[in-house]
Scaffold this active site. Structure first.
Site, PDB file in Angstrom:
ATOM      1  N   TYR A  74      -1.526  -9.576  50.166  1.00  0.00           N
ATOM      2  CA  TYR A  74      -0.712 -10.778  50.026  1.00  0.00           C
ATOM      3  C   TYR A  74      -1.302 -11.706  48.970  1.00  0.00           C
ATOM      4  CZ  TYR A  74       1.895 -14.974  51.318  1.00  0.00           C
ATOM      5  OH  TYR A  74       2.702 -16.076  51.287  1.00  0.00           O
ATOM      6  N   LYS A  98       0.421 -12.711  45.305  1.00  0.00           N
ATOM      7  CA  LYS A  98       0.766 -14.097  44.965  1.00  0.00           C
ATOM      8  C   LYS A  98      -0.015 -14.589  43.748  1.00  0.00           C
ATOM      9  CE  LYS A  98       3.876 -14.676  48.140  1.00  0.00           C
ATOM     10  NZ  LYS A  98       5.309 -14.774  47.779  1.00  0.00           N
TER      11      LYS A  98
END
Length: 280
Positions: A176, A180
């Site tokens: 994650y 990002k």
């Protein structure tokens, strides 16, 4: 009363907008209040083990959000779109144009925030699933929305929904955080390449927002960090200068601003909306 009257009649597509109480719903409703014609998209149903029923936007839920917007006097439609699939993203662009006549705003909100593991625990297939939806999906959105906006010749707004994890690394969130961070680069490159076409490309970087997914994240991270749930939430509040986690409406307000002409000279920005928790 509309805060940004110039948004009236603009056509906006929001990916990953099929969950009640999610960021996508909040942004869709705020843009509809400003007079935008909104297309909500989501995957619609589980397609594999990495898209569990408990974590995705179902067609019925997405259609209910559309109904809510229409009942409030707004204009909205739903379209099933798996952002991993190039043809689906193209079809979502075409649907907006065929339904409403143009595409003025594209918001890359779809993402996987529920495969939260350390590098040593993360399976390659899980890594690929997260990077696929969070980064490939955003790339396809920028590519095909940008292509349509260039074709129309009157500019547009593209907004990527990043995270505090776009700026700071978090343990137990390896894929994650990586995805990002990558979104920052995508946003900045797209801003450079599309700027001459009067297309603004920006990113919103929220800190924690307790959506349905966010509630699961609270439970998960309190467990993996070995903290009592109440202590985990207390610690979260105390490290945020404004004293609370984010709300869906905080992100929706930032989205409406970046879509407006008030933000016409802002592009390539990865904007923190974090109550002061993230400052770079």
């Amino acid at each position: 009363m509309s805060q940004y009257p110039e948004l009236k009649g603009k056509v906006a597509v929001i990916t990953g907008a099929g969950r009640k109480a999610g960021l996508g719903e909040a942004m869709a409703k705020r843009l509809a209040e400003e007079g935008c014609k909104v297309v909500l998209t989501d995957i619609g149903q589980s397609v594999n083990e990495y898209t569990p029923d408990s974590a995705i936007g179902h067609s019925d839920e997405m259609n209910q959000i559309v109904a809510d917007i229409r009942e409030s006097g707004g204009d909205a439609s739903a379209f099933v779109c798996n952002v991993l699939e190039q043809d689906d993203v193209k079809a979502a662009v075409n649907f907006a144009v065929e339904t409403y006549g143009s595409l003025d705003i594209w918001i890359n909100n779809a993402g996987i925030g529920y495969l939260m593991k350390s590098i040593l625990d993360m399976q390659v297939e899980e890594w690929d699933a997260v990077l696929g939806v969070n980064l490939r999906g955003a790339f396809l959105g920028v590519k095909y929305a940008g292509e349509q906006m260039v074709k129309q010749g009157r500019g547009g707004k593209i907004i990527n929904i990043g995270s505090q994890a776009s700026k700071s690394a978090f343990g137990h969130a390896s894929a994650y955080t990586t995805s990002k961070h990558g979104m920052n680069g995508l946003t900045r490159v797209a801003a450079i390449e599309l700027g001459s076409h009067n297309i603004n490309v920006n990113e919103i970087c929220p800190n924690h927002v307790t959506t349905g997914l966010g509630a699961w994240q609270n439970e998960h991270f309190s467990e993996v960090t070995g903290k009592d749930y109440e202590q985990y939430m207390k610690d979260m509040r105390e490290r945020i200068p404004l004293g609370r986690p984010g709300l869906q409406q905080d992100i929706a307000k930032a989205c409406a601003f970046l879509c407006s002409e008030q933000a016409s000279y802002i592009t390539g920005e990865c904007m923190n909306v974090s109550g002061g928790e993230e400052y770079h």
